[in-house]
Design a protein around this motif. Structure first.
Motif, PDB file in Angstrom:
ATOM      1  N   VAL A   2       0.843  -1.206   0.000  1.00  0.00           N
ATOM      2  CA  VAL A   2       0.000   0.000   0.000  1.00  0.00           C
ATOM      3  C   VAL A   2       0.874   1.251   0.000  1.00  0.00           C
ATOM      4  O   VAL A   2       0.593   2.221  -0.722  1.00  0.00           O
ATOM      5  N   LEU A   3       1.937   1.239   0.795  1.00  0.00           N
ATOM      6  CA  LEU A   3       2.833   2.397   0.833  1.00  0.00           C
ATOM      7  C   LEU A   3       3.503   2.621  -0.524  1.00  0.00           C
ATOM      8  O   LEU A   3       3.605   3.760  -0.989  1.00  0.00           O
ATOM      9  N   ARG A   4       3.964   1.553  -1.141  1.00  0.00           N
ATOM     10  CA  ARG A   4       4.629   1.685  -2.437  1.00  0.00           C
ATOM     11  C   ARG A   4       3.652   2.131  -3.523  1.00  0.00           C
ATOM     12  O   ARG A   4       4.009   2.895  -4.421  1.00  0.00           O
ATOM     13  N   GLU A   5       2.433   1.682  -3.406  1.00  0.00           N
ATOM     14  CA  GLU A   5       1.404   2.050  -4.373  1.00  0.00           C
ATOM     15  C   GLU A   5       0.995   3.520  -4.211  1.00  0.00           C
ATOM     16  O   GLU A   5       0.835   4.250  -5.189  1.00  0.00           O
ATOM     17  N   GLY A   6       0.836   3.941  -2.967  1.00  0.00           N
ATOM     18  CA  GLY A   6       0.363   5.301  -2.716  1.00  0.00           C
ATOM     19  C   GLY A   6       1.452   6.346  -2.645  1.00  0.00           C
ATOM     20  O   GLY A   6       1.198   7.532  -2.900  1.00  0.00           O
ATOM     21  N   LEU A   7       2.670   5.926  -2.298  1.00  0.00           N
ATOM     22  CA  LEU A   7       3.794   6.862  -2.155  1.00  0.00           C
ATOM     23  C   LEU A   7       5.011   6.317  -2.908  1.00  0.00           C
ATOM     24  O   LEU A   7       6.054   6.034  -2.308  1.00  0.00           O
ATOM     25  N   PRO A   8       4.913   6.191  -4.208  1.00  0.00           N
ATOM     26  CA  PRO A   8       6.004   5.570  -4.981  1.00  0.00           C
ATOM     27  C   PRO A   8       7.316   6.344  -4.911  1.00  0.00           C
ATOM     28  O   PRO A   8       8.395   5.735  -4.964  1.00  0.00           O
ATOM     29  N   ASP A   9       7.244   7.664  -4.798  1.00  0.00           N
ATOM     30  CA  ASP A   9       8.483   8.448  -4.733  1.00  0.00           C
ATOM     31  C   ASP A   9       9.263   8.186  -3.454  1.00  0.00           C
ATOM     32  O   ASP A   9      10.489   8.362  -3.418  1.00  0.00           O
ATOM     33  N   GLU A  10       8.564   7.766  -2.409  1.00  0.00           N
ATOM     34  CA  GLU A  10       9.212   7.526  -1.118  1.00  0.00           C
ATOM     35  C   GLU A  10       9.518   6.055  -0.878  1.00  0.00           C
ATOM     36  O   GLU A  10      10.519   5.717  -0.250  1.00  0.00           O
ATOM     37  N   PHE A  11       8.665   5.178  -1.380  1.00  0.00           N
ATOM     38  CA  PHE A  11       8.816   3.758  -1.071  1.00  0.00           C
ATOM     39  C   PHE A  11       8.986   2.881  -2.313  1.00  0.00           C
ATOM     40  O   PHE A  11       8.997   1.655  -2.200  1.00  0.00           O
ATOM     41  N   GLY A  12       9.137   3.520  -3.463  1.00  0.00           N
ATOM     42  CA  GLY A  12       9.542   2.784  -4.644  1.00  0.00           C
ATOM     43  C   GLY A  12      11.046   2.552  -4.591  1.00  0.00           C
ATOM     44  O   GLY A  12      11.720   2.914  -3.617  1.00  0.00           O
TER      45      GLY A  12
END
Length: 215
Positions: free
Chosen positions: A55-65
């Motif tokens: 969910v974090l990678r999906e919603g905050l890709p710039d931070e958790f991609g």
């Protein structure tokens, strides 16, 4: 990457990142964090943690991609990030308070280590909610705990505790109130909780009032 480290990193920066998740993703993240807490074995816990990370990678890709993680991953130490842990994100999102991280996390652990009653064991008259004056702390897994010092016998609260907790606004800041009761006090020469039932009990409300006036 270790999913617990990713959740720890999110907790460390939650104040600046939370606004980047829409309501639906916040709800999904909360559900997965609750799943981490409820898991009965490590496999179930890891699966829920990985779902939360998704969910974090999906919603905050710039931070958790991949690129985002490359910026902060070198600072990760095992499951922790800058003194934060995965459970801290659950505390922030599910329990709704900020007693997390390297400074406030140890305070939370110290206060939760004090004897307490499970909220379900405290008798309620006619099914009414607990008195708002009683300090209620969320412990491991979100379990509601009432520090034991508040009760003189069984589940009967000290009247002095109810009076002082009103002054300390314990319903608004239960952790601050608990810390006042359980920490050594220079004026009293002991933690205030140790003076309940004694000859100096009447001083507690006045001392708490002085504290609140100074804020």
């Amino acid at each position: 990457m270790n999913p617990y480290a990713v959740l720890a990193a999110a907790a460390a920066r939650w104040e600046e990142l939370a606004g980047g998740l829409d309501g639906a993703r916040r709800e999904r993240l909360a559900e997965h964090l609750a799943g981490v807490r409820r898991a009965k074995d490590e496999q179930g816990r890891a699966t829920a943690a990985e779902a939360a990370v998704h969910v974090l990678r999906e919603g905050l890709p710039d931070e958790f991609g991949a690129e985002g993680e490359a910026r902060w991953a070198p600072d990760v130490l095992d499951d922790a990030y800058l003194g934060f842990h995965a459970e801290d994100l659950a505390v922030l999102l599910l329990d709704g308070h900020r007693m997390v991280g390297p400074v406030l996390g140890p305070v939370r652990e110290r206060l939760l280590a004090a004897p307490a009653l499970n909220a379900d064991t405290v008798l309620r008259r006619g099914g009414d909610p607990y008195a708002r004056e009683l300090i209620r702390l969320r412990g491991p897994g979100g379990v509601l705990r009432l520090p034991r010092f508040q009760f003189s016998d069984g589940t009967l609260p000290w009247m002095a505790v109810l009076e002082v907790n009103r002054v300390l606004e314990a319903d608004r800041d239960p952790w601050g109130a608990a810390d006042w009761w359980l920490s050594p006090n220079a004026w009293l020469g002991a933690p205030p909780a140790e003076l309940l039932g004694g000859p100096t009990e009447h001083q507690l409300a006045d001392l708490a009032g002085f504290l609140m006036e100074g804020e």
